[in-house]
Design a protein around this motif. Structure first.
Motif, PDB file in Angstrom:
ATOM      1  N   VAL A 177       2.169  36.155 -11.067  1.00  0.00           N
ATOM      2  CA  VAL A 177       2.357  36.172 -12.520  1.00  0.00           C
ATOM      3  C   VAL A 177       3.382  35.118 -12.925  1.00  0.00           C
ATOM      4  CG1 VAL A 177       3.009  37.587 -14.498  1.00  0.00           C
ATOM      5  CG2 VAL A 177       1.733  38.605 -12.616  1.00  0.00           C
ATOM      6  N   MET A 178       4.399  34.923 -12.073  1.00  0.00           N
ATOM      7  CA  MET A 178       5.422  33.919 -12.361  1.00  0.00           C
ATOM      8  C   MET A 178       4.818  32.525 -12.433  1.00  0.00           C
ATOM      9  SD  MET A 178       8.590  33.767 -13.078  1.00  0.00           S
ATOM     10  CE  MET A 178       9.058  32.213 -13.849  1.00  0.00           C
ATOM     11  N   GLY A 179       3.812  32.269 -11.608  1.00  0.00           N
ATOM     12  CA  GLY A 179       3.141  30.976 -11.672  1.00  0.00           C
ATOM     13  C   GLY A 179       2.501  30.741 -13.023  1.00  0.00           C
ATOM     14  N   LEU A 180       1.923  31.782 -13.608  1.00  0.00           N
ATOM     15  CA  LEU A 180       1.330  31.665 -14.936  1.00  0.00           C
ATOM     16  C   LEU A 180       2.399  31.409 -15.989  1.00  0.00           C
ATOM     17  CD1 LEU A 180      -1.092  31.808 -16.814  1.00  0.00           C
ATOM     18  CD2 LEU A 180      -0.884  34.317 -16.800  1.00  0.00           C
ATOM     19  N   ILE A 181       3.565  32.097 -15.862  1.00  0.00           N
ATOM     20  CA  ILE A 181       4.663  31.865 -16.802  1.00  0.00           C
ATOM     21  C   ILE A 181       5.144  30.427 -16.709  1.00  0.00           C
ATOM     22  CG2 ILE A 181       7.071  32.465 -17.317  1.00  0.00           C
ATOM     23  CD1 ILE A 181       6.450  35.320 -16.578  1.00  0.00           C
ATOM     24  N   ASN A 182       5.243  29.898 -15.483  1.00  0.00           N
ATOM     25  CA  ASN A 182       5.661  28.500 -15.324  1.00  0.00           C
ATOM     26  C   ASN A 182       4.681  27.551 -16.006  1.00  0.00           C
ATOM     27  OD1 ASN A 182       8.081  28.797 -13.902  1.00  0.00           O
ATOM     28  ND2 ASN A 182       7.018  29.011 -11.942  1.00  0.00           N
ATOM     29  N   LEU A 183       3.405  27.827 -15.833  1.00  0.00           N
ATOM     30  CA  LEU A 183       2.389  26.968 -16.445  1.00  0.00           C
ATOM     31  C   LEU A 183       2.487  27.002 -17.963  1.00  0.00           C
ATOM     32  CD1 LEU A 183      -0.096  25.172 -15.912  1.00  0.00           C
ATOM     33  CD2 LEU A 183      -1.506  27.239 -16.054  1.00  0.00           C
ATOM     34  N   LEU A 184       2.612  28.198 -18.534  1.00  0.00           N
ATOM     35  CA  LEU A 184       2.754  28.321 -19.983  1.00  0.00           C
ATOM     36  C   LEU A 184       4.056  27.676 -20.468  1.00  0.00           C
ATOM     37  CD1 LEU A 184       1.568  32.025 -20.375  1.00  0.00           C
ATOM     38  CD2 LEU A 184       0.332  29.985 -21.142  1.00  0.00           C
ATOM     39  N   SER A 185       5.113  27.808 -19.706  1.00  0.00           N
ATOM     40  CA  SER A 185       6.406  27.237 -20.094  1.00  0.00           C
ATOM     41  C   SER A 185       6.337  25.717 -20.114  1.00  0.00           C
ATOM     42  CB  SER A 185       7.505  27.690 -19.120  1.00  0.00           C
ATOM     43  OG  SER A 185       7.599  29.095 -19.095  1.00  0.00           O
ATOM     44  N   GLN A 186       5.678  25.142 -19.122  1.00  0.00           N
ATOM     45  CA  GLN A 186       5.561  23.685 -19.109  1.00  0.00           C
ATOM     46  C   GLN A 186       4.779  23.193 -20.322  1.00  0.00           C
ATOM     47  OE1 GLN A 186       7.029  21.588 -17.288  1.00  0.00           O
ATOM     48  NE2 GLN A 186       7.760  22.756 -15.542  1.00  0.00           N
ATOM     49  N   GLY A 187       3.705  23.890 -20.641  1.00  0.00           N
ATOM     50  CA  GLY A 187       2.931  23.496 -21.817  1.00  0.00           C
ATOM     51  C   GLY A 187       3.721  23.654 -23.104  1.00  0.00           C
ATOM     52  N   LEU A 188       4.447  24.763 -23.225  1.00  0.00           N
ATOM     53  CA  LEU A 188       5.246  25.000 -24.433  1.00  0.00           C
ATOM     54  C   LEU A 188       6.311  23.933 -24.596  1.00  0.00           C
ATOM     55  CD1 LEU A 188       6.247  26.738 -26.817  1.00  0.00           C
ATOM     56  CD2 LEU A 188       7.579  28.080 -25.170  1.00  0.00           C
ATOM     57  N   PHE A 189       7.072  23.666 -23.535  1.00  0.00           N
ATOM     58  CA  PHE A 189       8.133  22.675 -23.652  1.00  0.00           C
ATOM     59  C   PHE A 189       7.577  21.269 -23.846  1.00  0.00           C
ATOM     60  CE2 PHE A 189      10.991  25.966 -22.149  1.00  0.00           C
ATOM     61  CZ  PHE A 189      12.167  25.643 -22.801  1.00  0.00           C
ATOM     62  N   GLY A 190       6.385  21.010 -23.305  1.00  0.00           N
ATOM     63  CA  GLY A 190       5.766  19.710 -23.553  1.00  0.00           C
ATOM     64  C   GLY A 190       5.516  19.478 -25.033  1.00  0.00           C
ATOM     65  N   VAL A 191       5.002  20.510 -25.714  1.00  0.00           N
ATOM     66  CA  VAL A 191       4.762  20.391 -27.153  1.00  0.00           C
ATOM     67  C   VAL A 191       6.079  20.318 -27.918  1.00  0.00           C
ATOM     68  CG1 VAL A 191       3.728  21.500 -29.168  1.00  0.00           C
ATOM     69  CG2 VAL A 191       2.542  21.571 -26.970  1.00  0.00           C
ATOM     70  N   LEU A 192       7.070  21.132 -27.527  1.00  0.00           N
ATOM     71  CA  LEU A 192       8.359  21.130 -28.219  1.00  0.00           C
ATOM     72  C   LEU A 192       9.067  19.786 -28.089  1.00  0.00           C
ATOM     73  CD1 LEU A 192       9.783  24.691 -27.359  1.00  0.00           C
ATOM     74  CD2 LEU A 192       8.633  23.940 -29.453  1.00  0.00           C
ATOM     75  N   VAL A 193       8.993  19.178 -26.907  1.00  0.00           N
ATOM     76  CA  VAL A 193       9.601  17.855 -26.723  1.00  0.00           C
ATOM     77  C   VAL A 193       8.903  16.829 -27.617  1.00  0.00           C
ATOM     78  CG1 VAL A 193       9.918  15.960 -25.084  1.00  0.00           C
ATOM     79  CG2 VAL A 193      10.456  18.308 -24.405  1.00  0.00           C
ATOM     80  N   TRP A 194       7.588  16.929 -27.714  1.00  0.00           N
ATOM     81  CA  TRP A 194       6.849  16.002 -28.595  1.00  0.00           C
ATOM     82  C   TRP A 194       7.274  16.195 -30.048  1.00  0.00           C
ATOM     83  CZ3 TRP A 194       3.213  17.071 -32.474  1.00  0.00           C
ATOM     84  CH2 TRP A 194       2.572  15.956 -33.001  1.00  0.00           C
ATOM     85  N   LEU A 195       7.403  17.441 -30.483  1.00  0.00           N
ATOM     86  CA  LEU A 195       7.856  17.708 -31.852  1.00  0.00           C
ATOM     87  C   LEU A 195       9.285  17.209 -32.071  1.00  0.00           C
ATOM     88  CD1 LEU A 195       6.470  21.333 -32.382  1.00  0.00           C
ATOM     89  CD2 LEU A 195       5.703  19.257 -33.545  1.00  0.00           C
ATOM     90  N   GLU A 196      10.143  17.393 -31.061  1.00  0.00           N
ATOM     91  CA  GLU A 196      11.534  16.948 -31.178  1.00  0.00           C
ATOM     92  C   GLU A 196      11.617  15.454 -31.460  1.00  0.00           C
ATOM     93  OE1 GLU A 196      15.573  16.707 -28.387  1.00  0.00           O
ATOM     94  OE2 GLU A 196      13.669  17.400 -27.557  1.00  0.00           O
ATOM     95  N   HIS A 197      10.766  14.663 -30.783  1.00  0.00           N
ATOM     96  CA  HIS A 197      10.822  13.215 -30.948  1.00  0.00           C
ATOM     97  C   HIS A 197       9.956  12.713 -32.094  1.00  0.00           C
ATOM     98  CE1 HIS A 197      12.215  13.699 -26.716  1.00  0.00           C
ATOM     99  NE2 HIS A 197      13.034  12.731 -27.075  1.00  0.00           N
TER     100      HIS A 197
END
Length: 820
Positions: free
Chosen positions: A494-514
């Motif tokens: 389950v932790m692997g799924l959380i990591n995958l979702l977290s990477q996707g979420l932060f990828g979008v947030l970093v794009w929005l930040e810039h």
């Protein structure tokens, strides 16, 4: 008509009125001044007189009488309760009695907060003139904070070795220390250790902008800070008392979750979300990711929110009610009641596991009060429920008023309740989207004021992050928590799924930040923020509200605010309070120069913590010149952070800098910005007199229409002699060389410069003993006044005057507690 025959109407909203009055009194108490303001700092004379009277009265109450004590505060609550009961039995009470109730509620609230403040201030150790070495046994409270160079520990003192001789702290008090050893022990919450500590009184810098460390220390009721000396010895795995056992339970879960969240030996972003959403531990998210959350206005999602507590309580209530309904005992004890009490227990259990943060405590209180009312047949109005929860938090955790989470948590819930109360029929997705927009806009001025930020991307970021974290990642994190002890392999999957979702979420947030403008923006004056809060509230009123466009007008002062510009020929210099180091901001009408960038502190530096926030607060958008006196860590340590923000600024340095391009300091070089002359000097001797090349310091002289300021870096006596032999260095204000070291400020140098005042930048109770008593005596003998950032905060040199930043600040309790 006789008064006795006049019908008196009942007061249907009496409960809300006295609750509002009590909470208002409890909050007002935190605004009262504990010292008079300084008229020389620009405060009006009437306010100087008023604060003199109020502060004298408060100190008299706190230290000379027994009025601000817990028995008196409890007595006021008892009297308030008795009066409420009496009025409830007489619904047609006279207005005089209702007014007396409101007055008593206001006074009771003030007494409660002032008693907590006074109790803590009375417990503080007397002012220390030097750091103290203390041997003690202490219990680790909460969870140790890991770091690249130190582990930070919050300790509750159990016993001081050898009594209190030579050590000002006492048993039962809280202290904060760091263990800076290369391989510190495996500290865990709830453990008892024997420590040798070096302690000093709490102290925070005072600068335009930046984090108010002293307020945070006061909110945590910390009486001393320091460092661990030698190797501590473990005494017990778990200390005595409920808080120690709770800390041990949280430490157990932290260790278990860390074990299942490790990915090939390297922590991932999912680990930070996992620990933050399950046990309220936000220490395992990287600084870059934290900055992304702050820039996008989504940092609130890492903390356990009221919604998360409500989800857990609802899940346990559903399971308990369903299971109980299938037993033979459900006829005697209805499943509805069992589900309610299980929900209350789950809410408090999850709140305690999360460290009893304000949002979790508030939600647990609201769930308890709401369900108790339903079970007792006493329905609650939403506003009354919110007020009772507010009063409950103010009673149980009065110091939480000093945290941003208190205001944002209760503010957000109040906005939701007011909005929902006007909409009996709701559509989940449509109205959920509207509510998110309203919350983002309504809290914008508050977040701007508290965090020096305007998160422009917060709306799209929250529209993505709120449902993803709330309805997907949080349930998965709780599932990992359940499986970690029962089925570790499943928890890792389950932790692997959380990591995958977290990477996707932060990828979008970093794009929005810039993709959006820079979020870090200095707030306007408090009055303008207050108008903006009213303006936003006006804009968000229902469509039938008259002239809603007027809300935009109320927002204009905050949006259009710009500080008064300097005239040509004028300079304003800020010697920032960076502790044991140096950083000076010099502003002219259209240019800004930075002289030195402050020290580095392990993994962080004064550039990020002090210089950049100060530049934002001073509305500096461009640095036209950076001058680094020399490459010592306490002068150039903050340069990487400053350079990251102002990469185009040219750099002049007294000696070559490591990995950073710079131009050399040219002795006698001069230029003019807006009628203000800048002149550089550098000694030709003593360059290798001692390690660190202090004598290579690039000296700067700033001359404007009101006088001159001489900035000397770490210049020492041999270089001083060389410069005064070759140059005229007379100045009105002298930065005391090398923080007041006894190797500098030679008598000949002082006689040549002839300053009216010496300005010192040194850390409070620093280990070097700066400024040295010999040097202080030398300046006094020469009739040169001294002012130190350690005492006065940042020093502003402007219009022919020098003023400490602390004199500008309102004398709240936490700003003067350590100095009484």
């Amino acid at each position: 008509m006789n008064d006795r025959t006049v019908p008196i109407q009942p007061a249907p909203h009496l409960s809300a009125a006295w609750l509002i009055a009590w909470c208002l009194g409890a909050l007002i108490a935190w605004l009262l001044p504990w010292a008079p303001v300084d008229g020389a700092a620009g405060w009006p004379q009437w306010l100087v007189v008023l604060t003199q009277g109020l502060s004298f009265f408060l100190r008299w109450l706190a230290f000379e009488t027994y009025l601000l004590t817990r028995p008196v505060a409890f007595l006021s609550l008892v009297l308030l309760a008795l009066l409420i009961i009496q009025l409830q039995q007489a619904p047609y009470a006279r207005p005089l009695w209702r007014g007396a109730l409101l007055l008593l509620a206001l006074v009771s609230g003030m007494l409660w907060s002032l008693t907590q403040i006074s109790d803590f201030m009375r417990s503080l150790p007397p002012p220390m003139n030097a750091a103290q070495n203390c041997a003690m046994t202490a219990t680790i409270e909460g969870l140790p904070r890991p770091g690249a160079h130190a582990q930070q520990l919050l300790l509750r003192v159990n016993q001081v070795e050898g009594g209190a001789a030579g050590c000002a702290v006492q048993a039962g008090q809280r202290i904060r220390v760091g263990d800076y050893s290369p391989a510190p022990p495996d500290y865990r919450g709830g453990q008892v250790w024997q420590f040798n500590l070096r302690l000093k009184p709490p102290h925070g810098s005072a600068n335009p902008g930046g984090f108010d460390y002293e307020r945070w220390l006061f909110s945590q009721q910390i009486v001393a800070t320091g460092s661990v000396r030698g190797t501590p010895s473990p005494i017990a795995a778990v200390g005595a008392g409920f808080s120690a056992h709770l800390a041990a339970i949280r430490a157990h879960w932290r260790a278990q979750l860390l074990a299942v969240s490790q990915t090939a030996g390297v922590p991932d972003r999912g680990r930070g979300l996992l620990l933050g959403l399950t046990i309220g531990d936000s220490d395992f998210l990287g600084e870059t990711d934290w900055e992304t959350l702050l820039a996008t206005g989504t940092n609130h999602l890492l903390a356990i929110s009221g919604l998360h507590v409500g989800m857990v309580a609802g899940l346990f209530a559903w399971l308990a009610g369903g299971l109980w309904a299938r037993t033979r005992w459900c006829e005697g004890l209805p499943a509805r009641q069992v589900a309610a009490w299980v929900a209350v227990a789950a809410a408090w259990g999850y709140a305690m596991l999360a460290g009893m943060s304000v949002p979790t405590e508030r939600t647990a209180l609201m769930i308890t009060i709401l369900l108790a009312g339903l079970l007792l047949g006493r329905p609650w109005r939403l506003l009354d429920l919110w007020l009772v929860a507010l009063m409950g938090v103010l009673v149980l955790e009065p110091f939480s008023v000093l945290t941003a989470g208190f205001w944002l948590s209760f503010g957000a819930v109040l906005i939701m309740l007011l909005w929902l109360s006007a909409r009996p029929n709701l559509s989940f997705w449509r109205d959920g989207l509207r509510l998110q927009v309203i919350l983002t806009v309504a809290l914008l001025p508050w977040a701007w004021w508290m965090f020096d930020r305007v998160a422009w991307s917060s709306l799209p970021a929250n529209l993505l992050a709120v449902p993803l974290i709330t309805f997907v990642i949080t349930p998965l994190a709780l599932l990992v928590m359940v499986l970690s002890g029962l089925f570790p392999a499943g928890a890792s999957a389950v932790m692997g799924l959380i990591n995958l979702l977290s990477q996707g979420l932060f990828g979008v947030l970093v794009w929005l930040e810039h993709s959006f403008p820079q979020s870090q923006l200095a707030p306007p004056p408090t009055g303008s923020i207050g108008l903006a809060v009213l303006g936003v509230a006006w804009l968000l009123m229902p469509r039938t509200w008259p002239a809603r466009f007027l809300g935009l007008i109320l927002c204009l002062p905050a949006v259009l605010y710009r500080p008064p510009a300097l005239m040509d020929g004028q300079a304003r210099s800020w010697i920032l309070d960076v502790g044991q180091g140096m950083a000076v901001v010099i502003q002219t009408a259209r240019h800004t120069v930075l002289y030195d960038a402050g020290p580095a502190f392990g993994a962080s530096d004064a550039g990020a913590r002090t210089v950049l926030p100060a530049l934002r607060a001073l509305h500096v958008g461009t640095l036209d010149q950076i001058i680094i006196s020399h490459q010592a860590r306490d002068h150039a340590g903050g340069l990487p952070s400053v350079r990251a923000a102002f990469g185009a600024a040219p750099i002049i340095s007294g000696q070559p800098l490591r990995d950073i391009a710079s131009r050399p300091c040219v002795d006698g070089a001069s230029w003019v910005f807006d009628g203000v002359r800048f002149t550089l000097y550098q000694a030709e001797v003593g360059w290798h007199a001692q390690k660190g090349d202090n004598n290579r310091s690039c000296v700067l002289r700033v001359q404007d229409d009101n006088g001159s300021l001489l900035l000397t870096g770490d210049l020492e006596a041999i270089a001083e002699q060389d410069l005064i032999r070759r140059h005229d260095l007379t100045a009105d204000w002298l930065y005391v060389p090398h923080h007041g070291s006894k190797t500098s400020s030679s008598p000949e140098f002082l006689a040549a410069v002839q300053p009216k005042m010496g300005l010192i930048s040194a850390g409070a109770l620093n280990q070097f003993g700066h400024p040295h008593p010999v040097i202080v005596a030398r300046y006094q003998a020469a009739s040169i006044a001294l002012i130190n950032t350690a005492d006065s905060g940042a020093l502003e040199v402007s219009a022919g005057q020098v003023l400490g930043y602390r004199a500008r600040q309102w004398p709240f309790a936490w700003r003067i507690a350590w100095r009484i």
